[in-house]
Design a protein around this motif. Structure first.
Motif, short mmCIF file in Angstrom:
data_model
loop_
_atom_site.label_atom_id
_atom_site.label_comp_id
_atom_site.label_asym_id
_atom_site.label_seq_id
_atom_site.Cartn_x
_atom_site.Cartn_y
_atom_site.Cartn_z
N ARG A 74 -35.17 31.72 -14.02
CA ARG A 74 -34.12 31.39 -15.06
C ARG A 74 -32.89 30.92 -14.38
O ARG A 74 -32.23 31.83 -13.55
CB ARG A 74 -34.04 32.18 -16.11
CG ARG A 74 -33.15 31.87 -17.12
CD ARG A 74 -32.95 33.05 -18.36
NE ARG A 74 -32.14 32.75 -19.09
CZ ARG A 74 -32.58 32.07 -20.48
NH1 ARG A 74 -33.38 31.45 -20.58
NH2 ARG A 74 -31.25 31.53 -21.16
N ASP A 75 -32.10 29.96 -14.71
CA ASP A 75 -30.74 29.84 -14.30
C ASP A 75 -30.51 29.65 -12.74
O ASP A 75 -29.65 30.08 -12.02
CB ASP A 75 -29.74 30.75 -14.51
CG ASP A 75 -29.54 30.53 -16.24
OD1 ASP A 75 -29.91 29.63 -16.81
OD2 ASP A 75 -29.18 31.69 -16.93
N GLY A 76 -31.76 29.11 -11.90
CA GLY A 76 -31.79 29.14 -10.74
C GLY A 76 -32.19 30.26 -9.93
O GLY A 76 -31.61 30.39 -8.60
N ARG A 77 -32.65 31.28 -10.35
CA ARG A 77 -32.73 32.47 -9.67
C ARG A 77 -34.12 33.18 -10.18
O ARG A 77 -34.48 33.01 -11.14
CB ARG A 77 -31.53 33.42 -10.09
CG ARG A 77 -30.37 33.21 -9.34
CD ARG A 77 -29.31 34.08 -9.50
NE ARG A 77 -27.96 33.80 -8.80
CZ ARG A 77 -27.78 34.20 -7.39
NH1 ARG A 77 -28.79 34.64 -6.85
NH2 ARG A 77 -26.59 33.90 -6.78
N ILE A 78 -34.57 33.72 -9.32
CA ILE A 78 -35.76 34.34 -9.53
C ILE A 78 -35.28 36.02 -10.26
O ILE A 78 -34.54 36.75 -9.76
CB ILE A 78 -36.72 34.98 -8.35
CG1 ILE A 78 -37.14 33.69 -7.58
CG2 ILE A 78 -37.72 36.03 -8.71
CD1 ILE A 78 -37.93 33.77 -6.19
N VAL A 79 -35.62 35.97 -11.58
CA VAL A 79 -35.23 37.46 -12.31
C VAL A 79 -36.18 38.44 -12.42
O VAL A 79 -35.91 39.60 -12.83
CB VAL A 79 -34.78 36.88 -13.83
CG1 VAL A 79 -33.69 35.88 -13.64
CG2 VAL A 79 -35.90 36.11 -14.59
N ALA A 80 -37.37 38.06 -12.08
CA ALA A 80 -38.35 39.20 -11.88
C ALA A 80 -39.66 38.49 -10.87
O ALA A 80 -39.93 37.60 -10.97
CB ALA A 80 -38.78 39.49 -13.21
N ASP A 81 -40.46 39.59 -10.33
CA ASP A 81 -41.37 39.36 -9.45
C ASP A 81 -42.23 40.46 -9.39
O ASP A 81 -41.89 41.47 -9.22
CB ASP A 81 -41.00 38.89 -7.94
CG ASP A 81 -41.82 38.96 -6.91
OD1 ASP A 81 -43.25 38.80 -7.48
OD2 ASP A 81 -41.79 38.43 -5.90
N THR A 127 -44.78 40.43 -21.44
CA THR A 127 -44.44 41.12 -22.69
C THR A 127 -43.88 40.20 -23.83
O THR A 127 -43.04 39.36 -23.15
CB THR A 127 -44.00 42.31 -22.54
OG1 THR A 127 -42.50 42.21 -22.07
CG2 THR A 127 -44.65 43.14 -21.40
N SER A 128 -43.45 40.54 -24.76
CA SER A 128 -42.58 40.01 -25.94
C SER A 128 -41.31 39.99 -25.57
O SER A 128 -40.40 39.05 -25.63
CB SER A 128 -43.27 40.40 -27.28
OG SER A 128 -44.49 40.30 -27.76
N GLU A 129 -40.84 41.00 -25.08
CA GLU A 129 -39.51 41.45 -25.06
C GLU A 129 -39.11 40.48 -23.74
O GLU A 129 -38.00 39.90 -23.79
CB GLU A 129 -39.26 42.75 -24.71
CG GLU A 129 -37.75 43.07 -24.36
CD GLU A 129 -37.61 44.56 -24.17
OE1 GLU A 129 -36.30 45.07 -23.82
OE2 GLU A 129 -38.53 45.44 -24.09
N THR A 130 -40.01 40.40 -22.67
CA THR A 130 -39.37 39.95 -21.18
C THR A 130 -39.42 38.25 -21.71
O THR A 130 -38.63 37.57 -20.90
CB THR A 130 -40.56 40.15 -20.31
OG1 THR A 130 -40.30 41.58 -20.00
CG2 THR A 130 -39.99 39.45 -18.97
N MET A 131 -40.43 37.81 -22.30
CA MET A 131 -40.62 36.34 -22.65
C MET A 131 -39.37 35.88 -23.51
O MET A 131 -38.94 34.70 -23.37
CB MET A 131 -42.07 35.90 -23.05
CG MET A 131 -43.15 36.02 -22.20
SD MET A 131 -42.87 35.03 -20.67
CE MET A 131 -42.27 36.21 -19.40
N SER A 132 -39.22 36.73 -24.47
CA SER A 132 -38.04 36.41 -25.42
C SER A 132 -36.71 36.27 -24.64
O SER A 132 -35.83 35.09 -24.72
CB SER A 132 -37.93 37.38 -26.36
OG SER A 132 -39.11 37.64 -27.37
N PHE A 140 -36.79 32.90 -22.19
CA PHE A 140 -36.87 31.82 -22.83
C PHE A 140 -35.39 31.67 -23.88
O PHE A 140 -35.40 30.55 -24.30
CB PHE A 140 -38.20 31.27 -23.52
CG PHE A 140 -39.08 30.82 -22.54
CD1 PHE A 140 -39.15 29.67 -21.81
CD2 PHE A 140 -40.19 32.06 -22.24
CE1 PHE A 140 -40.25 29.23 -21.01
CE2 PHE A 140 -41.08 31.39 -21.29
CZ PHE A 140 -41.17 30.18 -20.54
N GLY A 141 -34.98 32.88 -24.05
CA GLY A 141 -33.76 32.80 -25.04
C GLY A 141 -34.19 32.44 -26.31
O GLY A 141 -33.08 32.35 -27.42
#
Length: 263
Positions: free
Chosen positions: A222-229, A237-242, A245-246
């Motif tokens: 997201r936004d040009g960076r790896i935020v999780a791996d 998960t619903s929380e992480t995907m929300s 994708f905002g």
């Protein structure tokens, strides 16, 4: 001594366009034989990330090379093309000539879409193209004009093209973009079968539905960076995907596949 170098290592890589940083990768390694999916919204930097791997995008110069391929900073473009097989919807848009589908597949032996005029295809090479098409269940399309095929059929021809030179890794860049449900089904089933057969897959998508059950590692961009791996099950998960994708989303798991629905 055994070579423990990963297939690919990206470290402290920064890509700029028009004076603006569009991608920054602190650390990423892909082991030999490993499959991984990059998931994120449009414009997040996924395709730029793939460009670093294919050498179509170059990071800012550093004394220590930001991108290493099997430990080598000076790998040639020819080496990259031999090691990677690429499938993308944008590649399909570049096909504008009336040629048999098998010629598109054989073109993968030369790194082109179709057979270059300067090249002669041997009987063995044509047999190789036919064999790959048969393996993917599209042998009946070999003589068909590529421009008369459905979008889904043409996408499967491009998968055969990516496989024809026996690459080390298959890169699927938004492979289901522009496909109807039938096309999506066959492309997803083909990716899954290839991964299940031990063919390493690097998938780029914004659809969790694209992620084959055999792909266990997930990168969120997201936004040009790896935020999780990390492991797919931990990140889908619903929380992480929300957050990714905002918008409010719910993750639904059906057998070994995941999908997103609006909350």
């Amino acid at each position: 001594m055994t070579d423990l170098s990963p297939l690919l290592r990206i470290r402290d890589a920064h890509v700029r366009c028009a004076g603006r940083e569009i991608l920054a990768v602190d650390e990423f390694s892909l082991a030999e034989g490993e499959s991984v999916a990059l998931l994120g919204p449009n414009g997040s930097g996924k395709s730029t990330f793939i460009g670093l791997i294919t050498r179509e995008v170059h990071p800012l110069h550093r004394d220590e090379a930001p991108v290493l391929f099997r430990g080598d900073a000076r790998v040639t473009l020819a080496d990259i093309k031999r090691a990677l097989g690429v499938v993308s919807s944008t590649m399909q848009d570049q096909i504008r000539v009336h040629v048999p589908a098998q010629d598109i597949v054989a073109g993968g032996l030369f790194g082109s879409l179709g057979i270059p005029q300067r090249c002669t295809v041997t009987d063995g090479q044509r047999a190789r193209a036919r064999a790959i098409m048969n393996e993917l269940g599209i042998g009946d399309l070999a003589e068909r004009d590529i421009l008369t095929l459905s979008t889904g059929q043409a996408r499967r021809v491009l998968i055969a093209r990516a496989l024809v030179h026996d690459p080390d890794v298959l890169i699927f860049d938004e492979p289901c973009t522009g496909l109807d449900p039938e096309g999506m089904y066959y492309v997803r089933q083909t990716m899954s079968a290839l991964a299940r057969a031990g063919r390493p897959v690097l998938l780029v998508t914004h659809y969790p539905e694209d992620i084959a059950p055999e792909i266990q590692r997930l990168l969120l961009v997201r936004d040009g960076r790896i935020v999780a791996d990390g492991p797919k099950e931990a990140l889908l998960t619903s929380e992480t995907m929300s957050g990714l994708f905002g918008v409010p989303l719910e993750v639904v798991r059906t057998r070994d596949r995941y999908s997103l629905v609006d909350c």
